[in-house]
Enzyme design. Structure first.
Site, short mmCIF file in Angstrom:
data_model
loop_
_atom_site.label_atom_id
_atom_site.label_comp_id
_atom_site.label_asym_id
_atom_site.label_seq_id
_atom_site.Cartn_x
_atom_site.Cartn_y
_atom_site.Cartn_z
N ASP A 174 7.90 69.26 15.72
CA ASP A 174 9.00 69.79 14.89
C ASP A 174 8.72 69.64 13.40
OD1 ASP A 174 11.20 68.63 17.41
OD2 ASP A 174 10.78 70.72 16.86
N LYS A 229 20.44 73.91 24.08
CA LYS A 229 19.19 74.54 23.62
C LYS A 229 19.07 75.96 24.21
CE LYS A 229 16.35 70.53 22.58
NZ LYS A 229 15.35 69.57 23.05
N ASN A 246 1.77 64.32 20.06
CA ASN A 246 2.66 63.70 21.04
C ASN A 246 1.90 63.54 22.35
OD1 ASN A 246 3.03 66.15 22.73
ND2 ASN A 246 3.93 66.96 20.84
O1 PMT Z 1 2.25 68.50 29.18
P1 PMT Z 1 2.64 67.47 30.20
O2 PMT Z 1 1.99 66.14 29.98
O3 PMT Z 1 2.50 67.98 31.60
O4 PMT Z 1 4.23 67.16 29.96
C1 PMT Z 1 5.11 68.20 30.26
C2 PMT Z 1 6.18 68.29 29.16
C3 PMT Z 1 7.00 67.02 29.19
C4 PMT Z 1 5.54 68.48 27.81
C5 PMT Z 1 7.06 69.52 29.50
O5 PMT Z 1 7.65 69.33 30.76
C6 PMT Z 1 8.11 69.71 28.45
O6 PMT Z 1 9.18 69.14 28.49
N1 PMT Z 1 7.77 70.57 27.46
C7 PMT Z 1 8.68 70.83 26.31
C8 PMT Z 1 8.48 69.76 25.31
C9 PMT Z 1 9.32 70.05 24.07
O7 PMT Z 1 8.86 70.31 23.01
O8 PMT Z 1 10.63 70.02 24.42
P2 PMT Z 1 11.78 70.18 23.22
O9 PMT Z 1 13.07 69.90 23.89
O10 PMT Z 1 11.40 69.36 22.02
O11 PMT Z 1 11.64 71.74 22.82
C10 PMT Z 1 12.47 72.69 23.47
C11 PMT Z 1 11.72 73.99 23.63
O12 PMT Z 1 11.46 74.55 22.34
C12 PMT Z 1 10.37 73.86 24.33
O13 PMT Z 1 10.21 75.00 25.17
C13 PMT Z 1 9.37 73.91 23.19
O14 PMT Z 1 8.16 74.55 23.60
C14 PMT Z 1 10.08 74.75 22.15
N2 PMT Z 1 9.79 74.38 20.76
C15 PMT Z 1 10.07 73.14 20.30
C16 PMT Z 1 9.83 72.85 18.97
C17 PMT Z 1 9.31 73.85 18.12
N3 PMT Z 1 9.07 73.60 16.83
N4 PMT Z 1 9.06 75.08 18.60
C18 PMT Z 1 9.28 75.37 19.92
O15 PMT Z 1 9.04 76.48 20.37
#
Ligand code: PMT
Length: 400
Positions: free
Chosen positions: A277, A335, A208
């Site tokens: 994911d 979340k 990503n």
């Molecule tokens: O890295 P940059 O270019 O500076 O961009 C920053 C960012 C946009 C990546 C950052 O601000 C951000 O939003 N990071 C989280 C991205 C993400 O995976 O968001 P999510 O809503 O899909 O996941 C929610 C949380 O669960 C996150 O803390 C993620 O780390 C965690 N997660 C998600 C999927 C997974 N399989 N395991 C996880 O632990």
């Protein structure tokens, strides 16, 4: 408050030099030892005598002084500084620093110092938004320099826009944060950053747009504030932050392993990484040949690292990020509750200046007790500072 601290105040030639006089006054007022270094252009705006009178120290203006300094027991300004503060920092000075040029006392001392450096850029809006300046700014952030965002407003050149030196009080407070003992000393902080790479075959992978900048900014700020920081990073093109233990991983499973090994010993975990994911159901051992017009790739769910940590949470403060494109607060709140978090940082990754790859981010901080805090568009370094301010509060609450 700053008794015993030595600040080298660099002043380069912009109309905002007059604000540096007020900044010097604020530093002196709290007993900091301040040595001022001015560029030749800066002397055109305010005389060295003004700074000399306020700082009670000789003002240094050209390279000759550097040799004078060497004569006096080889203690140069660069070595003496607890903080090297440059306000205003012109585009020219920023450019020299980013490209390793040193042709006057200020740029030479900056290159030689090992102290933390806080740069306060100030310039015309078009210059601030120019590719050349942005390239230099990005390089300096990557090199570990700290930059305080200019503010928007009426500029001396008659323009309206971003590029104005922040108020001396704001610069002073930011400098103090870098000078006083960190409020995260003794805290073991685990940060994840960047994307993960889910390999399809030895040549191809799914990933990503995460650049890692948000997570690296958090790691860098936390280390500056005294925390013992471990950064677990997906593949990014950033320099590893100074004073941080950085572990490079590739896939979500590799990231999970690295996080799990350190979870029990961590006080604070901040998951800024964009974890995939899904991964391919099978990774081909050989490069998949282009045989048919269409190609179907079966995917398998990856574990939700954060949710797993939430289930096993003991004394840790657990903070996640939510990357959303719609219904930001509802989705982020869901979340946070589902994953048993203490806080979640919600960002709409489609918003201007927010999310992937940008130098800035636009976030809402949501807390398990229902509090919400909308931050303005800030640099990722500033978002990191605000986030860590709230972490300090949560840690203090935990001690009560
Ligand atoms: O890295 P940059 O270019 O500076 O961009 C920053 C960012 C946009 C990546 C950052 O601000 C951000 O939003 N990071 C989280 C991205 C993400 O995976 O968001 P999510 O809503 O899909 O996941 C929610 C949380 O669960 C996150 O803390 C993620 O780390 C965690 N997660 C998600 C999927 C997974 N399989 N395991 C996880 O632990």
């Amino acid at each position: 408050m700053l008794q015993g601290k030595t600040v080298v105040l660099g002043v380069s030639g912009g109309i905002a030099v007059y604000k540096a006089v007020e900044l010097l006054r604020l530093l002196i007022k709290v007993q900091a030892e301040v040595h001022v270094v001015m560029t030749k252009n800066a002397c055109e705006f305010v005389t060295p005598l003004t700074f000399q009178t306020l700082s009670h120290n000789p003002v240094h203006t050209d390279l000759f002084d550097l040799y004078q300094e060497q004569e006096i027991g080889h203690i140069s300004l660069a070595e003496r500084a607890d903080l090297f503060l440059v306000a205003p920092a012109t585009a020219n000075l920023i450019g020299k620093l980013a490209n390793g040029l040193a042709d006057d006392l200020l740029s030479t001392s900056l290159m030689a110092t090992k102290a933390p450096v806080l740069l306060c850029p100030a310039m015309n809006t078009n210059m601030y938004e120019s590719p050349g300046y942005l390239r230099n700014q990005q390089q300096l952030v990557a090199d570990g320099y700290r930059l305080l965002e200019p503010i928007s407003g009426d500029l001396a050149c008659g323009w309206q826009g971003k590029g104005k030196l922040p108020d001396p009080q704001q610069i002073f407070e930011t400098a103090c944060k870098l000078l006083v003992p960190g409020d995260l000393v003794g805290v073991r902080l685990l940060v994840t950053a960047g994307p993960t790479r889910e390999e399809i075959d030895p040549v191809r992978y799914l990933s990503n747009h995460s650049s890692g900048k948000m997570g690296y900014a958090i790691a860098r700020s936390a280390a500056t504030r005294g925390a013992e920081v471990t950064l677990i990073s997906g593949p990014v093109a950033l320099n590893e932050p100074a004073g941080v233990t950085t572990l490079q991983v590739g896939s979500a499973l590799e990231m999970q392993l690295a996080v799990d090994e350190r979870y029990a010993e961590s006080d604070v975990v901040i998951k800024a990484a964009a974890v995939a994911d899904y991964r391919p159901l099978q990774k081909a051992q050989q490069k998949i040949k282009k045989s048919s017009a269409e190609f179907c790739l079966q995917l398998k769910r990856n574990p939700d690292l954060l949710a797993e940590l939430g289930k096993r949470k003991k004394k840790q403060i657990l903070i996640g990020f939510a990357a959303e494109t719609e219904n930001l607060l509802e989705n982020a709140t869901a979340k946070m509750q589902k994953k048993n978090l203490d806080m979640i940082v919600a960002n709409d990754v489609t918003a201007e200046g927010a999310g992937f790859g940008s130098e800035t981010n636009l976030v809402n901080l949501l807390f398990a007790d229902g509090r919400q805090e909308a931050l303005p568009l800030l640099s990722k370094a500033e978002v990191a500072e605000r986030l860590l301010d709230r972490v300090v509060e949560l840690l203090d609450k935990g001690k009560l």
